[in-house]
Design a protein around this motif. Sequence first.
Motif, short mmCIF file in Angstrom:
data_model
loop_
_atom_site.label_atom_id
_atom_site.label_comp_id
_atom_site.label_asym_id
_atom_site.label_seq_id
_atom_site.Cartn_x
_atom_site.Cartn_y
_atom_site.Cartn_z
N ASN A 192 50.53 35.48 37.00
CA ASN A 192 49.36 34.87 37.61
C ASN A 192 48.11 35.37 36.90
O ASN A 192 48.01 36.55 36.56
CB ASN A 192 49.28 35.24 39.10
N SER B 284 44.46 36.81 36.35
CA SER B 284 43.71 37.78 37.13
C SER B 284 42.44 37.15 37.70
O SER B 284 42.08 36.02 37.37
CB SER B 284 43.34 38.98 36.25
N ARG B 285 41.79 37.90 38.56
CA ARG B 285 40.56 37.41 39.16
C ARG B 285 39.49 37.19 38.09
O ARG B 285 38.73 36.23 38.15
CB ARG B 285 40.09 38.44 40.20
N LEU B 286 39.42 38.08 37.12
CA LEU B 286 38.46 37.95 36.03
C LEU B 286 38.69 36.66 35.25
O LEU B 286 37.73 35.97 34.89
CB LEU B 286 38.54 39.17 35.10
N GLU B 287 39.96 36.34 34.99
CA GLU B 287 40.27 35.11 34.26
C GLU B 287 39.84 33.88 35.05
O GLU B 287 39.31 32.92 34.47
CB GLU B 287 41.76 35.04 33.95
N ASN B 288 40.06 33.90 36.37
CA ASN B 288 39.62 32.77 37.18
C ASN B 288 38.10 32.63 37.16
O ASN B 288 37.57 31.52 37.03
CB ASN B 288 40.10 32.94 38.63
N ILE B 289 37.40 33.73 37.27
CA ILE B 289 35.93 33.70 37.25
C ILE B 289 35.44 33.16 35.91
O ILE B 289 34.54 32.32 35.86
CB ILE B 289 35.36 35.10 37.55
N ARG C 24 46.09 40.63 28.59
CA ARG C 24 46.93 40.74 29.79
C ARG C 24 48.37 40.42 29.46
O ARG C 24 49.30 41.11 29.87
CB ARG C 24 46.42 39.81 30.89
#
Length: 99
Positions: free
Chosen positions: A28, A30-35, A93
Amino acid sequence: LLFYVANPAETRAGSCPEALRMAKNESNPSRLENILAFMAAGVIGLSLVTMLAALLTRLFNINPWPILTQIPLIGLPFGFVIILVLLFVSMRRRSRENK
């Protein structure tokens, strides 16, 4: 009426160890990648909308506001940099997960 017929290959793939191994390799973001992904989409989308607005105002012989012509000049390169950072973070990642 539509009927679903199970494919024999699909039923066998569920019990296959290779399918389990592949399922474990899925990761999945990461949050950083989504942002970063949403930031890039937002910045590039805003730049394209302002570019379209500037072109439409010129079409009707109206001088566009200077900010409409400046946002794409700043936003598109910034969006490209965000995409490069996203690529770097994602590669880092994945390499960490494969170790």
